[in-house]
Structure formats: structure tokens, C-alpha cells
Design an enzyme around this catalytic site. Structure first.
Site, PDB file in Angstrom:
ATOM      1  N   CYS A 156       0.835  -1.203   0.000  1.00  0.00           N
ATOM      2  CA  CYS A 156       0.000   0.000   0.000  1.00  0.00           C
ATOM      3  C   CYS A 156       0.875   1.260   0.000  1.00  0.00           C
ATOM      4  O   CYS A 156       1.539   1.546  -0.981  1.00  0.00           O
ATOM      5  CB  CYS A 156      -0.976  -0.039   1.174  1.00  0.00           C
ATOM      6  SG  CYS A 156      -2.359   1.107   0.984  1.00  0.00           S
ATOM      7  N   HIS A 188      -3.640  -4.930   0.661  1.00  0.00           N
ATOM      8  CA  HIS A 188      -3.122  -5.472   1.924  1.00  0.00           C
ATOM      9  C   HIS A 188      -3.186  -6.998   1.897  1.00  0.00           C
ATOM     10  O   HIS A 188      -4.204  -7.605   2.240  1.00  0.00           O
ATOM     11  CB  HIS A 188      -3.925  -4.921   3.108  1.00  0.00           C
ATOM     12  CG  HIS A 188      -3.652  -3.478   3.373  1.00  0.00           C
ATOM     13  ND1 HIS A 188      -2.570  -3.050   4.114  1.00  0.00           N
ATOM     14  CD2 HIS A 188      -4.302  -2.355   2.962  1.00  0.00           C
ATOM     15  CE1 HIS A 188      -2.568  -1.724   4.168  1.00  0.00           C
ATOM     16  NE2 HIS A 188      -3.605  -1.277   3.476  1.00  0.00           N
ATOM     17  N   GLU A 220      -1.760  -8.937   3.887  1.00  0.00           N
ATOM     18  CA  GLU A 220      -1.744  -9.484   5.247  1.00  0.00           C
ATOM     19  C   GLU A 220      -3.128  -9.663   5.846  1.00  0.00           C
ATOM     20  O   GLU A 220      -3.294 -10.371   6.847  1.00  0.00           O
ATOM     21  CB  GLU A 220      -0.903  -8.587   6.162  1.00  0.00           C
ATOM     22  CG  GLU A 220      -1.505  -7.234   6.490  1.00  0.00           C
ATOM     23  CD  GLU A 220      -1.256  -6.158   5.437  1.00  0.00           C
ATOM     24  OE1 GLU A 220      -1.453  -4.963   5.761  1.00  0.00           O
ATOM     25  OE2 GLU A 220      -0.881  -6.505   4.302  1.00  0.00           O
ATOM     26  N   GLY A 280      -1.665 -17.262  36.543  1.00  0.00           N
ATOM     27  CA  GLY A 280      -2.292 -18.496  36.096  1.00  0.00           C
ATOM     28  C   GLY A 280      -2.871 -18.372  34.713  1.00  0.00           C
ATOM     29  O   GLY A 280      -3.359 -19.349  34.142  1.00  0.00           O
ATOM     30  N   ASP A 306      -0.183 -16.190  29.540  1.00  0.00           N
ATOM     31  CA  ASP A 306       1.093 -15.485  29.420  1.00  0.00           C
ATOM     32  C   ASP A 306       2.005 -15.735  30.613  1.00  0.00           C
ATOM     33  O   ASP A 306       3.174 -16.099  30.456  1.00  0.00           O
ATOM     34  CB  ASP A 306       0.852 -13.981  29.254  1.00  0.00           C
ATOM     35  CG  ASP A 306      -0.058 -13.665  28.088  1.00  0.00           C
ATOM     36  OD1 ASP A 306      -0.131 -14.499  27.164  1.00  0.00           O
ATOM     37  OD2 ASP A 306      -0.702 -12.605  28.103  1.00  0.00           O
ATOM     38  N   SER A 307       1.484 -15.530  31.818  1.00  0.00           N
ATOM     39  CA  SER A 307       2.340 -15.690  32.997  1.00  0.00           C
ATOM     40  C   SER A 307       2.697 -17.155  33.235  1.00  0.00           C
ATOM     41  O   SER A 307       3.787 -17.462  33.724  1.00  0.00           O
ATOM     42  CB  SER A 307       1.674 -15.087  34.238  1.00  0.00           C
ATOM     43  OG  SER A 307       0.544 -15.826  34.631  1.00  0.00           O
ATOM     44  N   SER A 308       1.797 -18.071  32.875  1.00  0.00           N
ATOM     45  CA  SER A 308       2.094 -19.496  33.053  1.00  0.00           C
ATOM     46  C   SER A 308       3.215 -19.942  32.132  1.00  0.00           C
ATOM     47  O   SER A 308       4.134 -20.664  32.545  1.00  0.00           O
ATOM     48  CB  SER A 308       0.839 -20.334  32.790  1.00  0.00           C
ATOM     49  OG  SER A 308      -0.174 -20.046  33.717  1.00  0.00           O
TER      50      SER A 308
END
Length: 523
Positions: free
Chosen positions: A95, A182, A184, A237, A240-242
Site C-alpha cells: 500500500c 493489503h 496481510e 495463572g 502469558d504468565s504461566s
């Protein structure tokens, strides 16, 4: 412990193949990076002003120019450095990126006689490497008011629409390509095949990017950064953090302390589930019951941004106190991911909302440095990483849950009564969806307790209770999302159960708004 300035540690992956994505301010920049990585090639997004520095340091095998909101003929419009075209590195302009390439190489860009937005039938020259083995006619996603009216020397037109004679351009000898659409975006039928052709046919990629390679490099980088230092991680929990806890446990073992701050804002039974999942692992696991503390700070607060800031600051205060108890702590680890950074606002873009992991943190914390090993990963990559780490499926594929928890799924002030109501209603909603044969079509689903009360009738009695909103969306990247058409019989059963089983609710509504214009969460 004396407060020290925040010093972020940046983890550089030693990946052999990289694609440089030059950022011109387009709304789909992260989506381009996601599409490239889906094809097993690593990508980095870098501003145009830093592109040459990145090239010198990383030697990318290809470059992609993103879209953007500017016109190349405007004063101060961002443009790539002209030297970039003389480095013998393949380039794909998307683009605005195509227009910037044409402008820099002597072509002409001007306003289109007819603007193109949305799905547009396009004819392709399938004889060029970029369009190899795709259909010669297919729909693409257009979003432009300018066009390349005269091609630079050495280029040929490679695609056309009814209104745009140069919907794509190609210089096969120099491996320079531009597409006005585009690729994508999922609405472009052959979009991913076009990106794949650029990576493999034009750039010669082999495809060495995957979570196995990321994990190996991430562990090395964390070990080199931390050395013998102690790491403190907030373990919620959530996915992401797990995943981060498992990665850090693999990297530094006993030097990792995971603090599970139970702020009282979690889903039904979630606190106990988190403890059960991690208490018997080699890492040091500490559960802090801080519900009364958080609810005290949130008393009387209705503004969602204030809620986020309060929760973020209180999280850090708890960490500081726990750090004092366990001795010297050198690093604070966070499960920040790409979407956190994007939605918290960057230079030149409006802030949508502050994420708990970004905008909610105070300016100074009592740790030497911050480490964020997942900061460059998309949500689906993090799930794949969790699988690579051997985490159980119920942790890896659990529903996304924001750091501030139910505080941003309750409109208005937070009270124990509202939390209890929402926990029960949300549990019913999630349970019924998970038992229905539609789970594969859902990316995220939850309930929201609104601040609106309405009149109802139950038996012979008048009620005046809360309205509950139900939300279910489908998305591949969480940058955009569509609401899901839940079967009426499922909605009917959920509504009946909640009204009959949860005291305090007498009306159910279903959210049929996509992202954009709405965000997935209500606050």
C-alpha cells in the site's frame, strides 16, 4: 529496599533468517509480522529512521514496507532511506509502502481518480515470482486514496483492477515489488500465498523460525542476563504468565520465585486452580491473599483507567513487600506480549487503553531490571511455546484473562456482591459454551456485569436487578475480532440458567460488536 530506576532488558533472538518490517504507521503492521512468522520466518518491526542500523546489525534476508496514513507527496511524509534500494536485499512494499518505493525510485504518485476500499477483484500476472501459483483473478483488500500513476524505470505493472492500472509493480532483476492492496488481511484471498512467495521464492527463506528455536535462544538470553541473580514473577495463572513461569523455571530454576497475587478479582475457583497447578513444581511458589487490600483501594472507583492504574500500582507494592521478605531480588519478570504494547499506544497513535502490564505500572520499582522475554510474541505463538514447554492443555488453552481481572468486567464500582454475581454468571456462560459443539469457533468468551439495573418480574414479585452482557468473539490475532453467531438455543439455555441460578440478575443481553470499532473487553 531502595527504589531504583526501571531498566528494561531487551532480549535479542539469534535467529539466522530475519525479515525487516519498516514501519510507516500502518494499522496492520503487527499483522504483517504475524503473517511472516506464521510462515516460519522471524520478523522485526522497526521505524524507517532506524532501518539502516537494523540492516547493518541483523542482515535481514528481505524487507517489507508497511502501509501508512500519509501521502508520499506531503511535506514530512515518512520515506525509506534511498540507500536501502542499493543493498541487494529484496523489498516488498505494501500500500503506502509501494507508493514510497515508487516515489523514491522516480515514479509518480498522485490521488486516485476513484478511491478503492474493501474487497476488490484483481487480475494478476502469475508469471512473476511474487504471484507464482496463485489464481490469476481474486479479491484483495484495498484501502487507498493515492495510486502509482507512473512506474519507476525498470518496473512493470503486475496486477490491475477496474480502477487501478498499477495494483502491483515488479522489478524482477532487482527483486523489488510493490502491491497496492493489503495481502496481510484475511480478506485478501491469496494474501498469505503472496507473502509466502515473497519469503521463499524471492528472498530464498528456509524457514527456521518456530517456538523450539525461540525457546532455545530465549533460555540462553535469560541465563546470560540473569546469571546468578534472583527473579521475581507475578504468576496469575493466565496463559502469558504461566508460559513465562515455565520458561524461566527452565532457564534459572531455583532462582525463580513466582508470587501469585490473589487480588480477589479472579474467575470462579481460579485461585485454587492456579495454586494446584504450580505449588508442586521446582520453582518457589508463594500465594498472597490480598483481596481485602485491593478492594479497599478500589472502593468508590468507577473510571476504568483509574482501576487499571490502581491495580497495577498495588501489584508492584505487593511485589516490593514480598521481595523484602525473601531477600535480594534482582529482576522483575513480566509476561508482556505484543498486543499489550500495541494497545497501550505508541508514538503517533492514540492510546486505546492502558494495559496492566504496561500503562498500569508506576515509574519506579524496587528491582534492578525488568525482563520481558515474551514481549515480541503474539498470543498464538505463546500458546505454541507453552506446548513446547510441556505445560498441560488446560493452562495453555485457557481463556484469555486481563491482568486487572474482573475489575474491568464490572462496570462502575467494584464490590464483593458484584464479584460474586459475575463469577457465578460467567461460570455458567463459559460452561455452556464449552459443552456446546461450537468451542472451535470461539477465541474468547466472558460475561460483563453492567451498572444498569432494570425492572423485571419473577413469580409474583417485581425485581430491580443488574443487566448482564455476554461476549464471544473469533479472532486469529486479537488485533481485530468478529462477534460470534451463537445458536439461539444455546443463548436461551444460558439466559434461563443465569436468571434462575444467579441472584441479582434479571436481564441478559448479547454483545454483537466487532473489534474495531469496539475493543474485546468492555473497559
Amino acid at each position: 529496599m531502595k527504589k531504583k530506576p526501571l531498566s528494561a532488558k531487551i532480549v535479542f533472538m539469534k535467529i539466522t533468517e530475519k525479515i525487516l518490517i519498516v514501519d510507516f504507521g500502518g494499522q496492520y503492521n503487527q499483522l504483517i509480522a504475524r503473517r511472516v512468522r506464521d510462515l516460519n520466518v522471524y520478523s522485526d518491526i522497526v521505524p524507517a529512521s532506524k532501518a539502516l542500523d537494523y540492516i547493518r546489525e541483523n542482515k535481514p534476508i528481505g524487507i517489507i514496507f508497511t502501509g501508512g496514513p500519509n501521502s508520499v507527496y506531503e511535506e514530512k511524509a515518512p520515506l525509506p532511506p534511498k540507500e536501502i534500494f542499493n543493498l541487494n536485499i529484496p523489498i516488498l512494499g505494501i500500500c503506502y509502502g509501494m507508493q514510497a518505493m515508487a516515489h523514491c525510485l522516480g515514479g509518480k504518485v498522485e490521488k486516485s481518480l476513484k478511491r478503492e476500499f474493501g474487497k476488490t477483484l484483481t487480475k494478476f500476472d502469475t508469471g512473476i515470482p511474487l504471484f507464482k501459483n496463485i489464481k490469476d483473478k481474486s479479491s484483495v483488500w484495498m484501502s487507498h486514496v493515492d495510486c502509482v500513476s507512473r512506474l519507476p524505470e525498470g518496473f512493470v505493472s503486475a496486477a490491475q483492477t477496474a480502477n487501478t492500472k498499477n495494483a502491483a509493480m515488479a522489478n524482477k532483476e532487482k527483486k523489488l515489488y510493490g502491491i497496492q492492496f493489503h495481502a496481510e488481511v484475511e480478506h485478501s484471498e491469496e494474501g498469505q500465498n503472496i507473502i509466502k512467495n515473497f519469503l521463499y521464492n524471492v528472498c530464498g527463506a528456509k524457514g527456521d523460525w518456530n517456538m523450539k528455536s525461540f525457546l532455545a535462544e530465549a533460555i540462553k538470553d535469560v541465563q546470560n542476563t540473569v546469571k546468578d541473580g534472583k527473579v521475581l514473577l507475578a504468576l496469575s495463572g493466565g496463559v502469558d504468565s504461566s508460559v513465562l513461569a515455565a520458561l524461566l523455571n527452565r532457564a534459572v530454576g531455583k532462582n525463580l520465585t513466582c508470587i501469585f497475587v490473589d487480588h480477589g478479582l479472579m474467575r470462579k475457583n481460579e485461585g485454587d486452580e492456579v495454586e494446584a497447578a504450580f505449588r508442586d513444581t521446582p520453582m518457589n511458589f508463594i500465594r498472597v491473599n490480598a483481596e481485602s487490600r485491593f478492594l479497599g483501594k478500589l472502593k468508590g472507583v468507577s473510571d476504568p483507567e483509574k482501576k487499571r492504574k490502581i491495580i497495577g500500582e498495588e501489584f508492584i507494592r505487593v511485589f516490593e513487600e514480598e521481595a523484602e521478605k525473601i531477600g535480594t531480588v534482582d529482576f522483575l519478570a513480566q509476561g508482556t506480549i505484543y498486543a499489550d504494547v500495541v494497545e497501550s499506544g505508541t508514538k503517533g497513535s492514540a492510546v486505546i487503553k492502558s494495559h496492566h502490564n504496561v500503562g498500569g505500572l508506576p515509574d519506579h520499582i524496587s528491582f534492578k531490571s525488568l525482563i520481558e522475554p515474551l514481549k515480541t510474541l503474539f498470543k498464538d505463538e505463546i500458546r505454541n511455546l507453552g506446548t513446547e514447554l510441556g505445560l498441560p492443555d488446560y493452562l495453555v488453552h485457557r481463556q484469555p484473562f486481563p491482568g486487572p481481572g474482573l475489575a474491568i468486567r464490572i462496570m462502575g464500582e467494584i464490590t464483593e456482591e458484584k464479584l460474586d454475581i459475575l463469577r457465578e454468571a460467567d461460570a455458567i456462560w463459559r460452561s455452556e459454551l464449552e459443552h456446546a459443539d461450537i468451542k472451535k469457533d470461539l477465541s474468547q468468551y466472558f460475561a460483563v456485569l453492567t451498572s444498569t439495573k432494570t425492572v423485571g418480574v419473577m413469580g409474583d414479585f417485581r425485581t430491580y436487578d443488574y443487566t448482564l452482557a455476554l461476549r464471544a468473539v473469533k479472532t486469529s490475532d486479537f488485533m481485530s475480532a468478529d462477534w460470534v453467531r451463537i445458536p439461539y438455543e444455546v443463548l436461551d439455555k444460558v439466559s434461563s440458567r443465569i436468571i434462575n441460578e444467579v441472584k441479582g440478575i434479571n436481564r441478559i443481553v448479547y454483545d454483537i460488536t466487532s473489534k474495531p470499532p469496539a475493543t474485546i473487553e468492555w473497559e
